[in-house]
Design an enzyme around this catalytic site. Structure first.
Site, PDB file in Angstrom:
ATOM      1  CD  GLU A 128      25.590  11.842  25.647  1.00 47.84           C
ATOM      2  OE1 GLU A 128      25.456  13.059  25.472  1.00 47.84           O
ATOM      3  OE2 GLU A 128      26.144  11.095  24.824  1.00 47.84           O
ATOM      4  CB  SER A 171      17.204  16.045  22.497  1.00 48.88           C
ATOM      5  OG  SER A 171      17.315  15.094  21.444  1.00 48.88           O
ATOM      6  N   GLY A 205      19.927  13.004  19.555  1.00 49.85           N
ATOM      7  CA  GLY A 205      19.653  13.468  18.198  1.00 49.85           C
ATOM      8  C   GLY A 205      18.232  13.182  17.737  1.00 49.85           C
ATOM      9  CG  ASN A 265      30.278  14.795  21.207  1.00 49.97           C
ATOM     10  OD1 ASN A 265      31.166  14.936  20.365  1.00 49.97           O
ATOM     11  ND2 ASN A 265      29.641  13.650  21.393  1.00 49.97           N
ATOM     12  CG  HIS A 313      29.059   9.381  22.285  1.00 44.71           C
ATOM     13  ND1 HIS A 313      28.123   8.949  21.375  1.00 44.71           N
ATOM     14  CD2 HIS A 313      28.626  10.574  22.745  1.00 44.71           C
ATOM     15  CE1 HIS A 313      27.159   9.855  21.285  1.00 44.71           C
ATOM     16  NE2 HIS A 313      27.443  10.851  22.111  1.00 44.71           N
ATOM     17  CD  GLU A 372      26.702   9.606  18.139  1.00 42.81           C
ATOM     18  OE1 GLU A 372      27.756  10.245  17.966  1.00 42.81           O
ATOM     19  OE2 GLU A 372      25.605  10.155  18.413  1.00 42.81           O
ATOM     20  CE  LYS A 394      26.692  13.567  19.126  1.00 39.03           C
ATOM     21  NZ  LYS A 394      25.428  12.835  19.157  1.00 39.03           N
TER      22      LYS A 394
HETATM   23  P1  13P Z   1      22.225  15.680  20.815  1.00 40.45           P
HETATM   24  O1  13P Z   1      22.359  16.830  21.784  1.00 40.45           O
HETATM   25  O2  13P Z   1      22.395  16.078  19.388  1.00 40.45           O
HETATM   26  O3  13P Z   1      21.000  14.870  21.102  1.00 40.45           O
HETATM   27  O4  13P Z   1      23.489  14.707  21.110  1.00 40.45           O
HETATM   28  C1  13P Z   1      23.749  14.325  22.416  1.00 40.45           C
HETATM   29  C2  13P Z   1      25.075  13.652  22.440  1.00 40.45           C
HETATM   30  O5  13P Z   1      25.223  12.564  21.947  1.00 40.45           O
HETATM   31  C3  13P Z   1      26.201  14.380  23.058  1.00 40.45           C
HETATM   32  O6  13P Z   1      27.291  13.552  23.225  1.00 40.45           O
END
Ligand code: 13P
Length: 264
Positions: free
Chosen positions: A176, A222, A182, A14, A106, A108, A16
């Protein structure tokens, strides 16, 4: 009881809101080269990339021209099919671009765009209407983890998202934990296993045992080349949804090649 099925691992990147369409093409090329150099066996692991909308056409053209066997996905879609919805993207458009997958729910989007469980359920229906496989994301915040434990919130989110989904639908579920995205903090493999098993039980309850046996449940948060193998050893973890590490070709290639360092 959940039926036993062979599930092809899925490693999904992903991206983003990172990389314009030129950078996207460069990354996919580098990733393809890295996997070819390493003589990665296609078919042992499915690789999917989720670039921003504006990159999809360029990436699709490259995958097609160079016969690169990565699946393509988008990061969101509209609940609507067409019409006066300025700025929205229809699942129909994604399907035309040869997208296989679309990420839905997601954290976010839940946090910064106020997407509720009901909006997410409507997006799942929109994806299925257009022949896209929804990658349904669920996960708890740190406060929710402390108050309710790890599984309760993701289980509740998935129950709503799967409302009205037919038993024969192809879906992917991604656990997640919000506190692990992150942040460099990760769920332990045991925590990931427990929640992924609980999510599989929800699939059995809302769809059926067969669907629970064939549906891939991913862990995300992560994930790196150094920890992927520990998750993939768990019986109910079928892959990873990778954020930051999917933007670095060698690192993402090493995650895809987890079987080389899984040690089982
Ligand atoms: P990270 O791998 O950067 O922690 O992000 C995970 C994520 O949100 C994947 O959709």
């Amino acid at each position: 009881m959940v039926a036993v099925a062979t599930r092809t691992p899925l490693i999904a990147g992903n991206w983003k809101m990172n990389l314009d369409h030129l950078q996207a093409v460069a990354l996919v090329q580098k990733l393809d080269w890295a996997l070819r150099d390493a003589k990665h066996e296609k078919g042992s692991v499915e690789v999917a990339v989720f670039p921003p909308f504006t990159d999809l056409r360029s990436v699709q053209t490259l995958l097609d021209a160079d016969r690169i066997a990565f699946a393509l996905g988008a990061q969101d879609l509209s609940t609507h099919d067409s019409g006066a919805y300025t700025g929205e993207i229809s699942g129909a458009f994604l399907k035309k671009l040869a997208c296989t997958y679309v990420i839905i729910g997601h954290s976010e989007r839940r946090e910064y765009h106020d997407e509720t469980d009901e909006v997410i359920a409507a997006k799942v229906q929109a994806a299925l209407r257009h022949g896209l496989v929804p990658v349904i994301c669920v996960g708890e915040t740190l406060e929710q983890l402390e108050e309710f434990g790890a599984a309760a919130v993701p289980v509740g989110q998935l129950q709503v998202a799967l409302e009205g989904v037919p038993a024969d639908a192809e879906i992917v579920v991604a656990y997640e934990p919000v506190w692990a995205i992150g942040t460099g903090k990760v769920a332990t493999p045991e925590q990931a296993q427990d929640v992924c098993a609980a999510l599989r039980a929800v699939i059995a309850e809302k769809l059926d045992a067969d669907a629970a046996g064939r549906t891939r449940v991913l862990y995300g948060g992560s994930v790196k080349s150094g920890n992927i193998a520990t998750y993939m050893r768990e019986p109910d973890v079928d892959g990873a949804l990778v954020g930051g590490a999917s933007l670095v070709s060698d690192e993402f290639a090493a995650i895809v090649r987890f079987q080389k360092h899984v040690g089982v």
